[in-house]
Design an enzyme around this catalytic site. Structure first.
Site, PDB file in Angstrom:
ATOM      1  N   HIS A  24       5.170  -1.379   8.298  1.00 26.25           N
ATOM      2  CA  HIS A  24       4.716  -1.160   7.052  1.00 26.25           C
ATOM      3  C   HIS A  24       3.065  -0.956   7.377  1.00 26.25           C
ATOM      4  O   HIS A  24       2.654   0.199   7.058  1.00 26.25           O
ATOM      5  CB  HIS A  24       4.806  -2.328   6.150  1.00 26.25           C
ATOM      6  CG  HIS A  24       4.288  -2.101   4.851  1.00 26.25           C
ATOM      7  ND1 HIS A  24       4.688  -1.382   3.645  1.00 26.25           N
ATOM      8  CD2 HIS A  24       2.852  -2.126   4.447  1.00 26.25           C
ATOM      9  CE1 HIS A  24       3.801  -1.265   2.777  1.00 26.25           C
ATOM     10  NE2 HIS A  24       2.732  -1.706   3.098  1.00 26.25           N
ATOM     11  N   GLU A  25       2.576  -1.735   8.048  1.00 22.12           N
ATOM     12  CA  GLU A  25       1.069  -1.772   8.118  1.00 22.12           C
ATOM     13  C   GLU A  25       0.793  -0.566   9.356  1.00 22.12           C
ATOM     14  O   GLU A  25      -0.548   0.270   9.123  1.00 22.12           O
ATOM     15  CB  GLU A  25       0.314  -3.180   8.529  1.00 22.12           C
ATOM     16  CG  GLU A  25       0.567  -4.160   7.724  1.00 22.12           C
ATOM     17  CD  GLU A  25      -0.062  -3.813   6.272  1.00 22.12           C
ATOM     18  OE1 GLU A  25      -1.228  -3.083   6.219  1.00 22.12           O
ATOM     19  OE2 GLU A  25       0.594  -4.280   5.312  1.00 22.12           O
ATOM     20  N   HIS A  28       0.105   2.512   7.376  1.00 21.25           N
ATOM     21  CA  HIS A  28      -1.158   2.836   6.873  1.00 21.25           C
ATOM     22  C   HIS A  28      -2.121   3.186   8.024  1.00 21.25           C
ATOM     23  O   HIS A  28      -3.053   4.074   7.845  1.00 21.25           O
ATOM     24  CB  HIS A  28      -1.519   1.282   6.374  1.00 21.25           C
ATOM     25  CG  HIS A  28      -0.919   0.977   4.910  1.00 21.25           C
ATOM     26  ND1 HIS A  28      -0.622   2.109   3.924  1.00 21.25           N
ATOM     27  CD2 HIS A  28      -0.470   0.121   4.555  1.00 21.25           C
ATOM     28  CE1 HIS A  28      -0.118   1.508   3.003  1.00 21.25           C
ATOM     29  NE2 HIS A  28       0.088   0.263   3.245  1.00 21.25           N
TER      30      HIS A  28
END
Length: 378
Positions: A24-25, A28
């Site tokens: 998920h990170e 980003h």
């Protein structure tokens, strides 16, 4: 190998959450890096740093003490929740604006924020598509027999409503059903409601209003859930698996994921309306429990659970709550409509309120989880 269940809990939770938070990170981080935004820190977990290093770009990669999430802190963020530092943004020099997240264009900021949930969605689709590609699509071996009522349970709302043995189910609540799994899926999420069930009988179709019975189901691990039943048994329930190509598998994965999200929304709506208890909400303790249980059942069960939690993470992060990805996107949508950003002070207050709300929800679901454990529950 028969290992104690507690060991599966200890192993399963970090094995589930660690990779999902990381990807998920990474979503980003990678999109931010693509757009030239500098990441000051990349953390798996919150709180005190346990281990880390700084790369040549000046990003601090670290493992933190509280393994309940993670974050990427971009240049210009006040804290890991990406709360904008209003004073710093207003005073920023040309050099300080270079590589700053909050000085990137609106479109780039939105894509960077959306990249995290999007990565989780891609993980879910990749897992489900792999299952369909390797094992095929389950189809009823005999759809006619699966939809034909063979017998009723001792207590059967369907029989009491007028359905008969030999009736063939055509649709439930207006949705056509193709097999007995469709019948189960259409009923089990609606305990206590009345559903219109259309059947074919003697060459004609008839519709009956059937009240769905509410039953508590306990699995092999003692987990209790409330499901809807109408007390019917089909003449057959066997399924076969049709081979699928890559493109078809992706399409099936999308349809399956949409179905899961629809069930999630239904369940959340029922909690708000009081049809379901708030005790059915799950937090980190319950996720840890379920991850261990699924791991004890084998790799395929655990991987399927990973896909479900990955989709849940994407869903939760896209909620329009300040401090979550969805909250940032809501501000960007307002900025696009207004043609100017929401006031920095207003954003800061909203983000702080959002952080407080998320913390309160985390505390609530954690207490709720603990209360439901055998050592605390009734």
């Amino acid at each position: 190998m028969n290992l104690p269940l507690w060991l599966y809990y200890v192993v399963g939770f970090p094995l589930l959450l660690g990779p999902l938070v990381t990807v998920h990170e990474l979503g980003h981080y990678l999109v931010g890096r693509w757009f030239g935004v500098h990441a000051e820190a990349f953390s798996v977990g919150f709180g005190k740093e346990i281990w880390g290093f700084t790369d040549r770009r000046g990003t601090r990669w670290k493992l933190s003490a509280l393994p309940l999430g993670g974050y990427v802190q971009f240049k210009g963020d006040m804290n890991p929740a990406s709360i904008p530092d209003a004073d710093a943004i207003e005073r920023a020099s040309a050099d300080e604006r270079e590589g700053s997240f909050h000085h990137a264009s609106l479109g780039r900021r939105a894509l960077i924020v959306f990249a995290g949930p999007a990565t989780n969605i891609l993980v879910t689709l990749a897992i489900f598509a792999s299952f369909f590609a390797f094992y095929g699509k389950p189809v009823p071996a005999d759809a006619e027999s699966q939809l034909t009522i063979a017998e009723f349970a001792q207590q059967s709302p369907a029989r009491d409503a007028g359905l008969l043995v030999g009736d063939r189910i055509v649709s439930i609540a207006g949705e056509t059903v193709a097999g007995f799994r469709d019948v189960q899926d259409a009923i089990m999420m609606y305990p206590g409601r009345t559903l219109d069930i259309t059947v074919a009988r003697e060459g004609a179709q008839r519709t009956f209003a059937v009240p769905v019975g509410s039953h508590e189901f306990t699995d092999n691990f003692g987990n209790v859930s409330k499901i809807g039943l109408v007390g019917i048994q089909a003449a057959g329930a066997d399924y076969e698996y049709e081979p699928q190509g890559i493109v078809a598998s992706v399409g099936l994965a999308v349809d399956h994921s949409i179905g899961i999200v629809d069930m999630m929304l239904t369940g959340i709506g029922q909690i708000f309306t009081g049809e379901r208890s708030v005790k059915e909400l799950g937090g980190p303790v319950k996720i840890a429990k379920f991850s261990g249980e699924q791991l004890s059942m084998g790799a395929l069960s655990f991987i399927n659970f990973v896909a479900l939690i990955s989709l849940n993470l994407a869903f939760i992060n896209l909620l329009p709550i300040p401090a979550l990805d969805g909250g940032h996107l809501a501000f960007y949508a307002a900025e696009a409509v207004r043609r100017k950003p929401v006031g920095l002070r207003g954003q800061e207050v909203a983000y702080r309120a959002g952080v407080a709300l998320v913390l309160m929800l985390m505390i609530f679901v954690t207490v709720n989880d603990l209360a439901g454990l055998p050592i605390f529950g009734n």
